[in-house]
Design a protein around this motif. Structure first.
Motif, short mmCIF file in Angstrom:
data_model
loop_
_atom_site.label_atom_id
_atom_site.label_comp_id
_atom_site.label_asym_id
_atom_site.label_seq_id
_atom_site.Cartn_x
_atom_site.Cartn_y
_atom_site.Cartn_z
N PHE A 97 -9.18 -1.32 -7.32
CA PHE A 97 -9.56 -1.89 -6.03
C PHE A 97 -8.35 -2.43 -5.28
O PHE A 97 -8.26 -2.31 -4.05
CB PHE A 97 -10.61 -2.99 -6.22
CG PHE A 97 -12.01 -2.45 -6.35
CD1 PHE A 97 -12.70 -2.00 -5.24
CD2 PHE A 97 -12.63 -2.39 -7.58
CE1 PHE A 97 -13.98 -1.49 -5.34
CE2 PHE A 97 -13.92 -1.88 -7.71
CZ PHE A 97 -14.60 -1.43 -6.59
N ILE A 98 -7.40 -3.02 -5.98
CA ILE A 98 -6.18 -3.51 -5.34
C ILE A 98 -5.44 -2.37 -4.66
O ILE A 98 -5.02 -2.48 -3.50
CB ILE A 98 -5.26 -4.20 -6.37
CG1 ILE A 98 -5.86 -5.56 -6.79
CG2 ILE A 98 -3.85 -4.40 -5.81
CD1 ILE A 98 -5.17 -6.19 -7.97
N ASN A 99 -5.30 -1.26 -5.36
CA ASN A 99 -4.61 -0.10 -4.78
C ASN A 99 -5.34 0.47 -3.57
O ASN A 99 -4.71 0.79 -2.55
CB ASN A 99 -4.45 0.99 -5.85
CG ASN A 99 -3.46 0.61 -6.93
OD1 ASN A 99 -2.55 -0.20 -6.71
ND2 ASN A 99 -3.62 1.19 -8.11
N GLU A 100 -6.65 0.59 -3.69
CA GLU A 100 -7.44 1.17 -2.59
C GLU A 100 -7.49 0.24 -1.38
O GLU A 100 -7.44 0.69 -0.23
CB GLU A 100 -8.85 1.50 -3.08
CG GLU A 100 -8.92 2.60 -4.13
CD GLU A 100 -8.52 3.96 -3.57
OE1 GLU A 100 -8.58 4.15 -2.33
OE2 GLU A 100 -8.13 4.82 -4.38
N MET A 101 -7.60 -1.06 -1.63
CA MET A 101 -7.63 -2.02 -0.52
C MET A 101 -6.27 -2.08 0.17
O MET A 101 -6.19 -2.18 1.40
CB MET A 101 -8.03 -3.40 -1.05
CG MET A 101 -9.50 -3.45 -1.51
SD MET A 101 -9.89 -4.93 -2.50
CE MET A 101 -9.92 -6.19 -1.24
N THR A 102 -5.21 -2.01 -0.61
CA THR A 102 -3.86 -2.00 -0.04
C THR A 102 -3.65 -0.78 0.84
O THR A 102 -3.08 -0.86 1.93
CB THR A 102 -2.80 -2.03 -1.16
OG1 THR A 102 -2.97 -3.22 -1.95
CG2 THR A 102 -1.39 -2.04 -0.57
N LEU A 103 -4.12 0.37 0.37
CA LEU A 103 -4.01 1.60 1.16
C LEU A 103 -4.79 1.47 2.46
O LEU A 103 -4.30 1.89 3.53
CB LEU A 103 -4.54 2.78 0.34
CG LEU A 103 -4.52 4.15 1.03
CD1 LEU A 103 -3.09 4.52 1.41
CD2 LEU A 103 -5.12 5.20 0.12
N ALA A 104 -5.98 0.90 2.40
CA ALA A 104 -6.79 0.70 3.60
C ALA A 104 -6.08 -0.21 4.60
O ALA A 104 -6.13 0.02 5.81
CB ALA A 104 -8.15 0.12 3.23
#
Length: 241
Positions: A97-104
């Protein structure tokens, strides 16, 4: 020790949090579920309220935050993964989730210069009972990846009822005067992190407190968010998000 670990893996194999198929240790989704997880569609979402454009709430209410994003809808595989993280603090899910939220954030807030990253706090007793605040873990990870200062700007001095058990109007009242900020944020742009956005009541109240403390702008990011209420449906037919 190796024999003991092997025995444990046989008796209690690691399974996909979505479909329960046996998977590799350290993983949380099988390959199929990982590919099938549904992401939010940027061209179909109102970035101001977070709902799908056809369910936009901006004409019905005023949000104090400037914009809100999330990589996933609060449905299906993503919802199961987030729930598994919230109850179990699984590192692999947190990192996902950290990676996906950062990408967003990089895709949607690429022109925003954030001064600090903060999170929605838990009531102190709840925090001690649970042992961790999932939103805090997400915020720390995001701040590290973006190279932005992580701060505990908000505190909770009042216990609230679980938001998911309340109707939209009750949620607004439930979070009123629950949070406060006692720091000077004059002129700052803040990134506020939480795990989930449903009606936006919690994030709105937290944003209000950050603005009262002097923040110039507040942007929000969550792991998942609802599509919004379909007001064309009959009462009771919506999914409660």
């Amino acid at each position: 020790m190796k024999i003991f670990k092997s025995l444990i893996s046989v008796l209690f194999p690691n399974v996909c949090v979505s479909c329960s198929d046996i998977i590799e240790e350290g993983e949380f989704l099988c390959d199929y579920c990982y590919e099938m997880i549904e992401r939010t569609a940027n061209d179909k979402i109102c970035i101001k309220c977070g709902n799908m454009k056809k369910r936009c709430e901006c004409k019905r209410r005023v949000y104090r935050f400037n914009a809100i994003i999330a990589p996933f809808y609060n449905e299906g595989i993503a919802r199961k993964a987030l729930y598994a993280f919230k109850i179990g603090k699984r590192e692999a899910i947190a990192n996902f989730f950290i990676n996906e939220m950062t990408l967003a954030i990089k895709q949607n807030f690429y022109d925003i210069e954030f001064d600090e990253v903060c999170f929605v706090p838990m009531f102190k007793r709840d925090r001690l009972k649970k042992g961790f605040n999932h939103s805090e873990l997400l915020a720390k990870g995001i701040a590290e990846k973006l190279g932005i200062k992580f701060s505990e700007l908000l505190l909770s001095h009042k216990k609230k009822k679980p938001q998911h058990k309340l109707h939209p109007k009750e949620r607004l009242e439930n979070v009123k005067d629950v949070y406060f900020c006692n720091k000077n944020l004059s002129g700052k742009t803040i990134l506020l992190v939480d795990d989930i956005k449903t009606t936006g009541a919690t994030l709105d109240e937290c944003s209000k407190q950050l603005l009262f403390a002097g923040a110039e702008r507040v942007y929000c990011v969550t792991g998942v968010m609802s599509r919004g209420i379909d007001r064309n449906k009959k009462k009771g037919e919506n999914n409660g998000n």
